[in-house]
Design a protein around this motif. Sequence first.
Motif, PDB file in Angstrom:
ATOM      1  N   LYS A   1       4.898   0.539  10.890  1.00  0.00           N
ATOM      2  CA  LYS A   1       4.092   1.246   9.898  1.00  0.00           C
ATOM      3  C   LYS A   1       2.638   1.253  10.365  1.00  0.00           C
ATOM      4  CE  LYS A   1       3.164  -2.700   6.862  1.00  0.00           C
ATOM      5  NZ  LYS A   1       3.784  -3.709   7.688  1.00  0.00           N
ATOM      6  N   TYR A   2       1.885   2.125   9.747  1.00  0.00           N
ATOM      7  CA  TYR A   2       0.444   2.170   9.966  1.00  0.00           C
ATOM      8  C   TYR A   2      -0.227   1.456   8.803  1.00  0.00           C
ATOM      9  CZ  TYR A   2       1.100   5.701  13.583  1.00  0.00           C
ATOM     10  OH  TYR A   2       1.470   6.360  14.721  1.00  0.00           O
ATOM     11  N   VAL A   3      -1.155   0.584   9.133  1.00  0.00           N
ATOM     12  CA  VAL A   3      -2.001  -0.065   8.138  1.00  0.00           C
ATOM     13  C   VAL A   3      -3.380   0.558   8.332  1.00  0.00           C
ATOM     14  CG1 VAL A   3      -3.026  -2.217   7.354  1.00  0.00           C
ATOM     15  CG2 VAL A   3      -0.644  -2.179   8.125  1.00  0.00           C
ATOM     16  N   ILE A   4      -3.819   1.314   7.324  1.00  0.00           N
ATOM     17  CA  ILE A   4      -5.060   2.085   7.428  1.00  0.00           C
ATOM     18  C   ILE A   4      -6.154   1.359   6.657  1.00  0.00           C
ATOM     19  CG2 ILE A   4      -6.134   4.320   7.005  1.00  0.00           C
ATOM     20  CD1 ILE A   4      -3.250   5.473   6.919  1.00  0.00           C
ATOM     21  N   TYR A   5      -7.319   1.276   7.291  1.00  0.00           N
ATOM     22  CA  TYR A   5      -8.443   0.567   6.680  1.00  0.00           C
ATOM     23  C   TYR A   5      -9.656   1.486   6.639  1.00  0.00           C
ATOM     24  CZ  TYR A   5     -12.163  -2.872   6.007  1.00  0.00           C
ATOM     25  OH  TYR A   5     -13.252  -3.557   5.531  1.00  0.00           O
ATOM     26  N   PHE A   6     -10.223   1.643   5.441  1.00  0.00           N
ATOM     27  CA  PHE A   6     -11.447   2.408   5.242  1.00  0.00           C
ATOM     28  C   PHE A   6     -12.530   1.457   4.748  1.00  0.00           C
ATOM     29  CE2 PHE A   6      -8.217   5.640   3.573  1.00  0.00           C
ATOM     30  CZ  PHE A   6      -8.067   6.272   4.796  1.00  0.00           C
ATOM     31  N   ARG A   7     -13.773   1.697   5.186  1.00  0.00           N
ATOM     32  CA  ARG A   7     -14.900   0.903   4.692  1.00  0.00           C
ATOM     33  C   ARG A   7     -16.141   1.764   4.628  1.00  0.00           C
ATOM     34  NH1 ARG A   7     -19.316  -1.133   6.555  1.00  0.00           N
ATOM     35  NH2 ARG A   7     -18.795  -0.707   8.725  1.00  0.00           N
ATOM     36  N   VAL A   8     -16.869   1.653   3.532  1.00  0.00           N
ATOM     37  CA  VAL A   8     -18.217   2.201   3.431  1.00  0.00           C
ATOM     38  C   VAL A   8     -19.139   1.067   3.014  1.00  0.00           C
ATOM     39  CG1 VAL A   8     -17.599   4.610   2.989  1.00  0.00           C
ATOM     40  CG2 VAL A   8     -17.837   3.046   1.072  1.00  0.00           C
TER      41      VAL A   8
ATOM     42  N   ILE B   1      -8.005   2.950  12.040  1.00  0.00           N
ATOM     43  CA  ILE B   1      -9.331   3.156  11.471  1.00  0.00           C
ATOM     44  C   ILE B   1      -9.875   4.459  12.050  1.00  0.00           C
ATOM     45  CG2 ILE B   1      -9.976   0.773  10.945  1.00  0.00           C
ATOM     46  CD1 ILE B   1     -11.229   0.555  13.708  1.00  0.00           C
ATOM     47  N   SER B   2     -10.775   5.092  11.334  1.00  0.00           N
ATOM     48  CA  SER B   2     -11.319   6.362  11.813  1.00  0.00           C
ATOM     49  C   SER B   2     -12.298   6.162  12.958  1.00  0.00           C
ATOM     50  CB  SER B   2     -11.997   7.117  10.672  1.00  0.00           C
ATOM     51  OG  SER B   2     -13.087   6.378  10.172  1.00  0.00           O
TER      52      SER B   2
ATOM     53  N   GLY C   1     -18.054   9.231   2.532  1.00  0.00           N
ATOM     54  CA  GLY C   1     -17.673   8.370   3.647  1.00  0.00           C
ATOM     55  C   GLY C   1     -16.183   8.096   3.680  1.00  0.00           C
ATOM     56  N   ILE C   2     -15.641   7.739   2.533  1.00  0.00           N
ATOM     57  CA  ILE C   2     -14.202   7.457   2.450  1.00  0.00           C
ATOM     58  C   ILE C   2     -13.402   8.733   2.687  1.00  0.00           C
ATOM     59  CG2 ILE C   2     -12.340   6.815   0.847  1.00  0.00           C
ATOM     60  CD1 ILE C   2     -13.751   4.350   1.822  1.00  0.00           C
ATOM     61  N   GLN C   3     -13.838   9.850   2.103  1.00  0.00           N
ATOM     62  CA  GLN C   3     -13.105  11.106   2.265  1.00  0.00           C
ATOM     63  C   GLN C   3     -13.022  11.519   3.729  1.00  0.00           C
ATOM     64  OE1 GLN C   3     -15.110  13.837  -0.336  1.00  0.00           O
ATOM     65  NE2 GLN C   3     -14.017  13.128  -2.147  1.00  0.00           N
ATOM     66  N   ALA C   4     -14.111  11.381   4.457  1.00  0.00           N
ATOM     67  CA  ALA C   4     -14.111  11.747   5.876  1.00  0.00           C
ATOM     68  C   ALA C   4     -13.172  10.837   6.672  1.00  0.00           C
ATOM     69  CB  ALA C   4     -15.530  11.669   6.434  1.00  0.00           C
ATOM     70  N   GLN C   5     -13.208   9.539   6.381  1.00  0.00           N
ATOM     71  CA  GLN C   5     -12.319   8.608   7.066  1.00  0.00           C
ATOM     72  C   GLN C   5     -10.863   8.917   6.736  1.00  0.00           C
ATOM     73  OE1 GLN C   5     -13.576   4.379   6.734  1.00  0.00           O
ATOM     74  NE2 GLN C   5     -15.491   5.224   5.944  1.00  0.00           N
ATOM     75  N   GLU C   6     -10.615   9.202   5.472  1.00  0.00           N
ATOM     76  CA  GLU C   6      -9.247   9.497   5.047  1.00  0.00           C
ATOM     77  C   GLU C   6      -8.723  10.765   5.714  1.00  0.00           C
ATOM     78  OE1 GLU C   6      -6.554   9.748   1.009  1.00  0.00           O
ATOM     79  OE2 GLU C   6      -8.703   9.394   0.835  1.00  0.00           O
ATOM     80  N   LYS C   7      -9.543  11.800   5.783  1.00  0.00           N
ATOM     81  CA  LYS C   7      -9.119  13.046   6.428  1.00  0.00           C
ATOM     82  C   LYS C   7      -8.765  12.788   7.886  1.00  0.00           C
ATOM     83  CE  LYS C   7     -10.347  17.809   7.521  1.00  0.00           C
ATOM     84  NZ  LYS C   7      -9.145  17.883   8.298  1.00  0.00           N
ATOM     85  N   TYR C   8      -9.626  12.060   8.585  1.00  0.00           N
ATOM     86  CA  TYR C   8      -9.369  11.760   9.991  1.00  0.00           C
ATOM     87  C   TYR C   8      -8.028  11.031  10.154  1.00  0.00           C
ATOM     88  CZ  TYR C   8      -9.741   9.781  14.634  1.00  0.00           C
ATOM     89  OH  TYR C   8      -9.475   9.430  15.941  1.00  0.00           O
TER      90      TYR C   8
END
Length: 102
Positions: free
Chosen positions: A2-9, A75-76, A20-27
């Motif tokens: 699985k992929y474990v995705i991490y976003f941080r602003v 991560i993005s 910031g989160i939206q751009a990371q999520e899109k990527y």
Amino acid sequence: MKYVIYFRVSTEEQKKSGLGIQAQEKYCMDYLERNSAQSYIIFRDEAVSGGLRMEDRENLINAIDALCPGDIFLISSRDRLGRDVMQNAITEREIEKKQAKL
């Protein structure tokens, strides 16, 4: 696997704007689509400084804890791990210890 995705602003302003989160999520979502990924889980640290130690970032710890051998920590951008080179190295080592890839 699985992929474990991490976003941080880092700032409250970035958190409120969502940009910031939206751009990371899109990527990351685009990456998952290109790679036909089916299984993933998302963790977010919002308004959390990248200068904090890994231990002081609850969802980073949760994301690493969710890793299993063969998983991918997505991560993005590498700077989403943090701003301190030594802390990033420690985080990357913890990911490796879980037999996962960054």
